[in-house]
Every structure is written in structure tokens, then in C-alpha cells.
Motif scaffolding. Structure first.
Motif, PDB file in Angstrom:
ATOM      1  N   ILE A 133      30.316   7.029   8.877  1.00  0.00           N
ATOM      2  CA  ILE A 133      29.344   6.469   7.935  1.00  0.00           C
ATOM      3  C   ILE A 133      30.075   5.977   6.697  1.00  0.00           C
ATOM      4  N   ASP A 134      29.342   5.269   5.832  1.00  0.00           N
ATOM      5  CA  ASP A 134      29.848   4.938   4.496  1.00  0.00           C
ATOM      6  C   ASP A 134      29.646   6.138   3.585  1.00  0.00           C
ATOM      7  N   LEU A 179      40.677  13.659  -0.909  1.00  0.00           N
ATOM      8  CA  LEU A 179      39.345  14.133  -1.288  1.00  0.00           C
ATOM      9  C   LEU A 179      38.725  13.195  -2.326  1.00  0.00           C
ATOM     10  N   GLY A 180      37.462  12.865  -2.135  1.00  0.00           N
ATOM     11  CA  GLY A 180      36.762  11.995  -3.060  1.00  0.00           C
ATOM     12  C   GLY A 180      36.983  10.525  -2.820  1.00  0.00           C
ATOM     13  N   GLN A 181      37.807  10.166  -1.847  1.00  0.00           N
ATOM     14  CA  GLN A 181      38.074   8.755  -1.571  1.00  0.00           C
ATOM     15  C   GLN A 181      36.866   8.115  -0.903  1.00  0.00           C
ATOM     16  N   THR A 182      36.531   6.907  -1.314  1.00  0.00           N
ATOM     17  CA  THR A 182      35.422   6.174  -0.717  1.00  0.00           C
ATOM     18  C   THR A 182      35.892   5.489   0.557  1.00  0.00           C
ATOM     19  N   VAL A 183      35.153   5.675   1.642  1.00  0.00           N
ATOM     20  CA  VAL A 183      35.504   5.075   2.935  1.00  0.00           C
ATOM     21  C   VAL A 183      34.299   4.318   3.465  1.00  0.00           C
ATOM     22  N   PHE A 185      37.872  15.780   9.184  1.00  0.00           N
ATOM     23  CA  PHE A 185      37.355  15.223   7.930  1.00  0.00           C
ATOM     24  C   PHE A 185      35.835  15.405   7.898  1.00  0.00           C
ATOM     25  N   GLN A 186      35.299  15.511   6.683  1.00  0.00           N
ATOM     26  CA  GLN A 186      33.847  15.499   6.473  1.00  0.00           C
ATOM     27  C   GLN A 186      33.522  14.380   5.502  1.00  0.00           C
ATOM     28  N   ILE A 187      32.612  13.507   5.909  1.00  0.00           N
ATOM     29  CA  ILE A 187      32.211  12.362   5.095  1.00  0.00           C
ATOM     30  C   ILE A 187      30.773  12.593   4.628  1.00  0.00           C
ATOM     31  N   VAL A 188      30.529  12.431   3.335  1.00  0.00           N
ATOM     32  CA  VAL A 188      29.207  12.672   2.749  1.00  0.00           C
ATOM     33  C   VAL A 188      28.817  11.483   1.883  1.00  0.00           C
ATOM     34  N   ASP A 189      27.563  11.094   2.009  1.00  0.00           N
ATOM     35  CA  ASP A 189      26.999  10.093   1.105  1.00  0.00           C
ATOM     36  C   ASP A 189      26.479  10.832  -0.129  1.00  0.00           C
TER      37      ASP A 189
END
Length: 381
Positions: free
Chosen positions: A210-211, A119-123, A232-236
Motif C-alpha cells: 500500500i501507500d 523507519l518513517g520513510q514514505t513508500v 516490513f510493516q507499512i501503515v497509512d
């Protein structure tokens, strides 16, 4: 002679007392009519420190009692403001700057590069997050193995055919075009075998769409997931919105500028984006984008939205707590007429928004109005 003097003194004493009474009455009459000011004389402040209602309808409230009741006042000043509505909302991800990672067919989660993302990792876009081992029934495995066996048999026949054709072409018995056809047939059979082998043993690769940062991780190594499960959920974090519900008493199209606050009091500046045409919980969904979102905001966090509606209004704008009902049912406000005296004043007011009213008549500029504790003053008898 002494007796005569004593008798004269006794006769003079009543006369002197009468003169003194007359002088006092004259002085009282003179002070009472000087300047013709009967106001203070008609409603004098009562003695003592107990709050009480006065004969003219006002209230005597000593300073200690004012502090105990938390009485607050403001000076009435005309102003121009725009009415607003208060909405219940929550922080959501910008649909164009967020993404969900799901498996197409489902299967067992496999770690891709040492560990699953935290959690909180930048991808980055396209980064491999995990692998999914495809789930396959025994019947499907048997059918696939049978098909692979058939193709391998066809490959063996094609290789023998290619060898014979090359020998015949070398002795100029067969044309070279037959060699080319045999090579093409053999290459196609090998490619079909590779595809079947990949289908039977290759794992599905889950990549970041996404980034951004990982906002949710809903899988662990070895877990079996379905095609509809969010892994997973990715959020900008620089692209967040606020979603609120608007009921029938407010027209969404009339809303203008808006702002919001979190439960901790953090202010949020919003920009209107649009509203839905369908109802959810008997309300329409309205969306705002957050300008320069705070890094402490989280998706799903509740916020209170204040959206401005209608045209600006001019007048004395006061909190609703400043206006109370008098004994005869009329609408009044309490004026701070004296350091320890409050006077009621009838007014005509209109609703401004959920928390404020606008005074249309009855109040003058510069008057000090009670805005906190009016109900308590109104109950003093």
C-alpha cells in the motif's frame, strides 16, 4: 459637713453599681431577642485557628487550613448528561490501510536499491523494498541441475531435428507443417529451461502492498528470514484505529459516541466500528476509528477510552469524591455554609459512571458543595 458628705457617697456607690448591672442585663436581653435569631448565637464560631468539629455537627475550618487541604467547591446546578464507561485501549492500524511484507518461501535478505527502507520513510504501492535469495538444499540443487541438463539435451536434439526438417521442406520432400511443429517444440523446451534457471537463481522481490510509511523494519542485509517472519510493516498514518477491551458488565452494542486521551492528555475523537464475538482475556474486543488522527500517534500507543452508554440522566452530577459517609453511616455531602464553616447534608445518590454520581434528593440548586477534600473535612473532630 465633710463627714456627712463622705457617708452619703459610700451609701450611693452600691446603688450606682446595681443600676449599671441591671442596664447591662437589659441590653443583653434586648440584643439577644432582636429579630428572634438564635442561629448564630447557638453555634458561634470558635475562637482560634485550629480546625474543629462544632456542636451542631458542622466543621470550623480556617482559610489557611482550607488552602493547606486543597479544598475545592462548586455551585450545585442541575444538568443533563450521559453516563460513560472507561476502557483501556491502544492504537492499532486500520486493517484496510496497512500491510505486512513477508517472504513466501523464506531466504536471505538482499538490498534492492542501495539500502533497505528506514523507519518513517514514505513508500508507494508496488515499490521494491528488498530482495530475498531463495534457500535451497543441496539435494534440490542437484535435482534441479540434472533436470536442466536433460532439457538442454532435448533442446539440442530439437534444434538438429528442426535443421533437417527445414532442408527437407526446402527440397519439397517434407511439408512445411513439420517445420512449424519442430519450431514450436524447440521454443517450449527453451522456455522450460528459462523457468528452471529463474527458479534456481532468481531472488524473490518484496514490494510495498500500500501507500504509506514504514512503521517497522525487522530485517538487516544478510539476515535469513522464514516464510512467517514479518520483514516490513507499512501503515497509512491517516488511517488509525483504537482497540479496547470490554468486560461482561458492559454491553458493547449499547455504546455510542466515544473519545480517548493519551498519557500526555492529547484528546482523540472516535467513531464506533464494531466488536468481536470471541473473548480475549475474558473480554470482548471493540474497535473505534480515529477521526483526523494526530501525526504524533503511534501504533501500539496506550490510550484511555471513554465511551458513552445508556440514555441521558438529569440531576446534580458530582464527582464521587464529593460524597462521603457520616458518623451514623448515612450518605452526606459537605456544604460551604460560611467562609470558614462547613455543614454536612444527607443526600440520596445513585451511581452515574466510574467517576461521578447523580444526587437524586437532599441537595438544592445554588448550594456550594465540596468536591475535593470532603474526606479530610469528614475526619475533623
Amino acid at each position: 459637713l465633710a463627714g456627712l458628705m463622705a457617708r452619703k457617697g459610700r451609701r450611693a456607690a452600691p446603688t450606682a453599681g446595681l443600676v449599671l448591672v441591671v442596664l447591662m442585663a437589659t441590653a443583653a436581653f434586648a440584643f439577644g431577642h432582636e429579630g428572634h435569631d438564635h442561629g448564630e448565637a447557638s453555634t458561634p464560631l470558635p475562637a482560634g485557628d485550629a480546625p474543629q468539629r462544632m456542636s451542631d455537627g458542622g466543621v470550623f475550618l480556617p482559610k489557611p487550613s482550607q488552602r493547606l487541604l486543597s479544598i475545592r467547591t462548586v455551585v450545585a446546578e442541575p444538568e443533563q448528561a450521559q453516563s460513560a464507561v472507561t476502557l483501556v485501549g491502544r492504537v492499532v492500524a486500520d486493517p484496510n490501510r496497512s500491510g505486512l511484507v513477508q517472504s513466501i518461501n523464506g531466504g536471505r535478505i538482499i538490498v534492492a536499491e542501495g539500502a533497505l527502507p528506514r523507519l518513517g520513510q514514505t513508500v508507494s504501492k508496488g515499490e521494491v523494498l528488498a530482495l530475498v535469495e531463495q534457500a535451497m538444499s543441496q539435494a534440490d540443487r542437484s535435482s534441479l541441475s540434472e533436470r536442466i541438463g536433460e532439457i538442454e539435451q532435448e533442446i539440442a536434439i530439437a534444434e538438429a531435428k528442426l535443421t533437417r526438417t527445414r532442408d527437407l521442406a526446402g527440397s519439397f520432400v517434407a511439408p512445411k507443417s513439420q517445420v512449424t511443429d519442430a519450431e514450436t517444440e524447440l521454443a517450449g523446451l527453451k522456455r522450460r529451461r528459462e523457468i528452471l534457471l529463474e527458479t534456481s537463481g532468481a531472488a524473490e522481490v518484496l514490494k510495498a502492498p500500500i501507500d504509506g510509511v514504514v512503521a517497522a523494519v525487522k530485517a538487516v542485509p544478510g539476515q535469513v528470514v522464514g516464510s512467517a517472519d514479518v520483514v516490513f510493516q507499512i501503515v497509512d498514518p491517516s488511517g488509525l484505529w483504537v482497540e479496547a477491551l470490554v468486560y461482561a458488565d458492559v454491553e458493547p452494542g449499547s455504546l455510542g459516541a466515544a473519545n480517548a486521551t493519551t498519557s500526555e492528555g492529547t484528546p482523540i475523537k472516535l467513531s464506533f466500528q464494531g466488536f468481536g464475538k470471541t473473548l480475549q482475556q475474558q473480554a470482548r474486543v471493540i474497535q473505534f476509528s480515529i477521526e483526523n488522527p494526530d501525526e504524533r500517534l503511534a501504533v501500539g500507543q496506550p490510550v484511555t477510552v471513554r465511551a458513552f452508554v445508556g440514555k441521558p440522566v438529569s440531576g446534580f452530577i458530582l464527582p464521587r469524591s464529593a460524597v462521603v459517609r457520616g458518623g451514623n453511616g448515612e450518605t452526606i455531602v459537605w456544604l460551604h455554609a460560611h467562609p470558614e464553616r462547613f455543614a454536612p447534608k444527607p443526600v440520596h445518590m445513585e451511581a452515574f459512571d466510574a467517576e461521578r454520581v447523580v444526587i437524586r434528593a437532599g441537595l438544592s440548586e445554588g448550594e456550594r458543595v465540596v468536591v475535593q477534600g470532603s474526606e479530610l473535612i469528614n475526619q475533623i473532630r
